[in-house]
Design an enzyme around this catalytic site. Structure first.
Site, PDB file in Angstrom:
ATOM      1  N   GLY A 102     -48.283 -50.940  -1.895  1.00 12.96           N
ATOM      2  CA  GLY A 102     -48.659 -50.790  -3.039  1.00 12.96           C
ATOM      3  C   GLY A 102     -49.089 -50.725  -4.487  1.00 12.96           C
ATOM      4  O   GLY A 102     -49.266 -50.071  -5.444  1.00 12.96           O
ATOM      5  N   LYS A 151     -33.014 -56.049  -3.511  1.00 16.61           N
ATOM      6  CA  LYS A 151     -32.350 -55.515  -3.397  1.00 16.61           C
ATOM      7  C   LYS A 151     -31.061 -55.220  -2.694  1.00 16.61           C
ATOM      8  O   LYS A 151     -30.327 -54.118  -2.880  1.00 16.61           O
ATOM      9  CB  LYS A 151     -33.706 -54.252  -2.602  1.00 16.61           C
ATOM     10  CG  LYS A 151     -34.817 -54.180  -3.014  1.00 16.61           C
ATOM     11  CD  LYS A 151     -35.788 -53.837  -2.993  1.00 16.61           C
ATOM     12  CE  LYS A 151     -37.149 -53.697  -3.567  1.00 16.61           C
ATOM     13  NZ  LYS A 151     -37.941 -52.774  -2.675  1.00 16.61           N
ATOM     14  N   GLU A 191     -46.525 -61.539  -6.408  1.00 18.95           N
ATOM     15  CA  GLU A 191     -46.496 -60.785  -5.063  1.00 18.95           C
ATOM     16  C   GLU A 191     -47.253 -60.238  -3.814  1.00 18.95           C
ATOM     17  O   GLU A 191     -46.666 -60.685  -2.942  1.00 18.95           O
ATOM     18  CB  GLU A 191     -46.118 -58.799  -4.914  1.00 18.95           C
ATOM     19  CG  GLU A 191     -44.842 -58.430  -4.501  1.00 18.95           C
ATOM     20  CD  GLU A 191     -44.476 -56.418  -4.799  1.00 18.95           C
ATOM     21  OE1 GLU A 191     -43.627 -56.149  -5.399  1.00 18.95           O
ATOM     22  OE2 GLU A 191     -45.354 -55.335  -4.704  1.00 18.95           O
ATOM     23  N   LYS A 197     -44.295 -44.562  -2.758  1.00 13.84           N
ATOM     24  CA  LYS A 197     -44.775 -44.964  -1.277  1.00 13.84           C
ATOM     25  C   LYS A 197     -43.619 -44.505  -0.768  1.00 13.84           C
ATOM     26  O   LYS A 197     -44.319 -43.585  -0.048  1.00 13.84           O
ATOM     27  CB  LYS A 197     -45.807 -46.217  -1.234  1.00 13.84           C
ATOM     28  CG  LYS A 197     -46.085 -46.491  -0.092  1.00 13.84           C
ATOM     29  CD  LYS A 197     -46.948 -48.171   0.083  1.00 13.84           C
ATOM     30  CE  LYS A 197     -47.372 -48.344   1.529  1.00 13.84           C
ATOM     31  NZ  LYS A 197     -47.423 -49.139   1.993  1.00 13.84           N
ATOM     32  N   HIS A 231     -51.491 -66.659 -31.798  1.00 12.39           N
ATOM     33  CA  HIS A 231     -50.509 -66.291 -32.508  1.00 12.39           C
ATOM     34  C   HIS A 231     -48.616 -66.758 -31.609  1.00 12.39           C
ATOM     35  O   HIS A 231     -48.053 -66.529 -32.596  1.00 12.39           O
ATOM     36  CB  HIS A 231     -50.610 -65.248 -33.250  1.00 12.39           C
ATOM     37  CG  HIS A 231     -51.160 -64.776 -34.364  1.00 12.39           C
ATOM     38  ND1 HIS A 231     -51.565 -65.768 -35.652  1.00 12.39           N
ATOM     39  CD2 HIS A 231     -53.052 -64.849 -33.815  1.00 12.39           C
ATOM     40  CE1 HIS A 231     -52.961 -65.635 -36.060  1.00 12.39           C
ATOM     41  NE2 HIS A 231     -53.880 -65.200 -35.237  1.00 12.39           N
ATOM     42  N   GLU A 291     -34.611 -46.960  -7.709  1.00 15.23           N
ATOM     43  CA  GLU A 291     -34.578 -47.038  -9.445  1.00 15.23           C
ATOM     44  C   GLU A 291     -35.265 -46.154  -9.389  1.00 15.23           C
ATOM     45  O   GLU A 291     -35.399 -44.964 -10.675  1.00 15.23           O
ATOM     46  CB  GLU A 291     -35.667 -47.291  -9.933  1.00 15.23           C
ATOM     47  CG  GLU A 291     -35.164 -49.109  -9.729  1.00 15.23           C
ATOM     48  CD  GLU A 291     -34.864 -50.241  -8.622  1.00 15.23           C
ATOM     49  OE1 GLU A 291     -35.195 -49.790  -7.397  1.00 15.23           O
ATOM     50  OE2 GLU A 291     -35.189 -52.015  -9.009  1.00 15.23           O
TER      51      GLU A 291
HETATM   52  O1  F6P Z   1     -40.724 -53.926  -5.522  1.00 20.16           O
HETATM   53  C1  F6P Z   1     -41.156 -53.987  -4.391  1.00 20.16           C
HETATM   54  C2  F6P Z   1     -42.242 -52.586  -4.037  1.00 20.16           C
HETATM   55  O2  F6P Z   1     -41.251 -52.475  -2.512  1.00 20.16           O
HETATM   56  C3  F6P Z   1     -43.575 -53.194  -4.652  1.00 20.16           C
HETATM   57  O3  F6P Z   1     -44.481 -53.560  -3.078  1.00 20.16           O
HETATM   58  C4  F6P Z   1     -43.684 -51.863  -4.559  1.00 20.16           C
HETATM   59  O4  F6P Z   1     -44.973 -51.532  -5.248  1.00 20.16           O
HETATM   60  C5  F6P Z   1     -42.168 -51.140  -5.376  1.00 20.16           C
HETATM   61  O5  F6P Z   1     -41.350 -51.814  -4.920  1.00 20.16           O
HETATM   62  C6  F6P Z   1     -42.439 -49.422  -5.446  1.00 20.16           C
HETATM   63  O6  F6P Z   1     -41.852 -49.037  -3.761  1.00 20.16           O
HETATM   64  P1  F6P Z   1     -42.150 -47.494  -3.863  1.00 20.16           P
HETATM   65  O7  F6P Z   1     -43.638 -47.034  -4.269  1.00 20.16           O
HETATM   66  O8  F6P Z   1     -42.259 -47.266  -3.064  1.00 20.16           O
HETATM   67  O9  F6P Z   1     -41.607 -47.020  -4.576  1.00 20.16           O
END
Ligand code: F6P
Length: 560
Positions: free
Chosen positions: A274, A517, A361, A214, A392, A220
């Site tokens: 998101g 973060k 969340e 988004k 199980h 990451e």
């Molecule tokens: O975990 C935090 C968050 O902002 C989520 O709300 C979101 O789904 C995810 O990171 C990924 O964000 P993006 O789509 O901006 O990479």
């Protein structure tokens, strides 16, 4: 959202429910289940779905009181404000309009005075066209080969929803047929092990990478995107990016800066949270590449059917509303902090992980929408496994240990039926026997008297006794097609919203994910300077310093 500084725990309706807890504590589900009228009133049907909440620790009176609480919380008005595009996500000053993502073409849903449905369909049409080109082989990679494999990079909401839907469709006969010869993989974790697993066995020449973010800033996702860009360019040259990488984002400027052709970017909007984005290009693009747009369109239609039900059905017959109210009852009044999501379907194995994000969340908040500390806890701890695997694993705890309200989700018609000649029942009947039995085992339990009658030895009676009175609900879906998967998704999305509306919190922001973060940024800088300049560790507490020191001294990560 028109919010009030008064807590929902102030009105009579809340206090009334608090008092009512004592009445409920005197009841046992064993007795409540004998009242056929009560049970009948706790069955709800809509569009092929059957919800049975008669195994909740609730009477008809409880439900009435919960409906009063909904009225006190102005639930109906809040639902309308959501559908009307008001900025109910007040801390981010945004509308919350994931319902527009699956609205029919002729619907009118406005954000800031503008109908957003045409924009939604522009993107859907673009996805349809693009996915058909890829699937038919008219769009080829840098060396002229068709792109049969897709890696979708994304994390959180840009991963969990699409993974859930993909997993659910994998064995649906129609989806299976249309996915022949194609693969869809998901790269989420920044762990390089996840990269290795994703590219294992794939050829860059035949792979399309979809970067889904988004914000297009998530650490990451961006590092994974750079890693796969390197994988592609090392094999095929820099110009291959235009043919092998596309993006889904609200931030098209950053997409272009990354080097992806803006024509190959699929937009969505800041009014899509998101974790509520699976029906946007976030899910629709990778899923259409794998299954074809027509299958994915059915998924959108299923979600839309529930949206219409949620928007227009009176609260006493409204499935997401009832589910949400019962969750509030379990968490805030009966004091059960967890919820188990137990789909009796292997195809739904990624449902609980998706709902973990949607629910936790959204509703794991410490203050009201006005920023005031809450006098009660919100959200619940969601977890789950498909039946019968869960049996199980953790069912011991839910039968004799802690009380955990359970959602049993069952499917009437298996995606892949098997019947072996000579077996007592088909494989699906075997699975479903457990779906029908477990809720009763939880509700009724087993008394010492029953055990005595069975001549169980005295010393084992305490161990074999089940207290029962453990709440659950059962949701039966006619089958698990793309349409039903859409229905299931929307039910849970709206249920979570209902809980947040009643608790008076903002279910659509997620400030709680920020601090970790930020701290990781300090660590990242330190790792860089320690590895490249031998800088000593600074600004960390004793514990983190010790751990970092050990890591730096003993790891052999490549130096920059
Ligand atoms: O975990 C935090 C968050 O902002 C989520 O709300 C979101 O789904 C995810 O990171 C990924 O964000 P993006 O789509 O901006 O990479």
């Amino acid at each position: 959202m028109a919010s009030s500084t008064a807590s929902i725990s102030d009105p009579e309706a809340w206090k009334d429910l608090k008092g009512h807890v004592e009445d409920i504590k005197k009841t046992h589900l064993r007795d409540l289940m004998t009242d056929a009228n009560r049970c009948q009133s706790m069955m709800m049907e809509f569009d092929g779905l059957l919800l049975d909440y008669s195994r909740q620790r609730a009477t008809v009176e409880t439900v009435d009181k919960l409906l009063n609480l909904a009225k006190a919380a102005q639930l109906t008005e809040k639902i309308s404000r959501m559908f009307n595009g008001e900025h109910i996500n007040s801390t981010e000053n945004r509308s919350v309009l994931h319902v527009a993502l699956r609205a029919p073409k002729d619907a009118v849903i406005k954000a800031d005075g503008k109908n957003v449905v045409p924009e939604v369909w522009n993107v859907l049409d673009k996805i349809k066209e693009f996915s058909e080109k890829i699937r038919s082989g008219s769009w080829v990679g840098a060396t002229g080969k068709p792109l049969k494999d897709v890696i979708a990079i994304g994390i959180g909401g840009s991963f969990l929803g699409p993974l859930f839907v993909h997993t659910a469709l994998q064995t649906d006969p129609e989806a299976l047929e249309s996915a022949k010869g194609r693969q869809l993989r998901f790269l989420a974790n920044i762990d390089p092990v996840d990269v290795a697993r994703n590219i294992n066995g794939l050829n860059p020449e035949t792979t399309l990478v979809v970067v889904v973010s988004k914000t297009f800033t998530t650490a990451e996702t961006m590092l994974n995107a750079r890693t796969l860009r390197e994988w592609i360019t090392a094999a095929l040259g820099a110009s291959a990016v235009a043919k092998h990488m596309v993006a889904v984002s609200t931030n098209l400027a950053l997409v272009e800066k990354f080097g992806i052709d803006p024509n190959n970017a699929f937009a969505f909007w800041d009014w899509v949270g998101g974790r509520y984005s699976v029906c946007s290009a976030v899910g629709v693009l990778p899923l259409s590449l794998q299954y074809g747009f027509s299958v994915v369109e059915k998924f959108l239609k299923g979600a839309s059917s529930i949206d219409q039900h949620f928007q227009s059905t009176p609260i006493e017959k409204n499935i997401p509303v009832l589910l949400g109210l019962l969750s509030v009852w379990n968490v805030s009044f009966l004091g059960y902090p967890a919820r188990a999501i137990l789909p009796h379907s292997q195809a739904l194995e990624k449902f609980a992980p998706h709902i973990q994000q949607v629910s936790m969340e959204s509703n794991g908040k410490g203050v009201s929408i006005d920023g005031l500390p809450l006098p009660f806890e919100t959200g619940e701890i969601d977890f789950g496994e498909p039946g019968t695997n869960g049996q199980h694993s953790f069912y011991q705890l839910i039968h004799q240990g802690r009380v955990i309200p359970c959602d049993f989700i069952g499917i009437v018609k298996s995606q892949q039926p098997v019947y072996l000649k000579g077996e007592v029942v088909s494989n699906h009947d075997e699975l479903m026997s457990n779906f029908f039995a477990q809720p009763d085992a939880l509700a009724y339990g087993k008394t010492p008297e029953q055990l005595q009658k069975e001549n169980v030895s005295e010393n084992l009676i305490p161990h074999k006794t089940f207290s029962g009175n453990r709440p659950s609900l059962s949701l039966l879906l006619p089958e698990l097609t793309a349409y039903n998967v859409g229905q299931l998704l929307a039910i849970y999305e709206h249920r979570v919203a209902v809980q947040g509306f009643v608790w008076g919190i903002n279910s659509f922001d997620q400030w709680g994910v920020e601090l970790g973060k930020v701290l990781a940024t300090h660590v990242r800088k330190q790792l860089h300077s320690s590895r490249t300049q031998g800088t000593t560790l600074e600004g960390f507490n004793y514990s983190t310093t010790t751990l970092l020191k050990r890591y730096l001294e003993t790891s052999s990560e490549p130096q920059m």
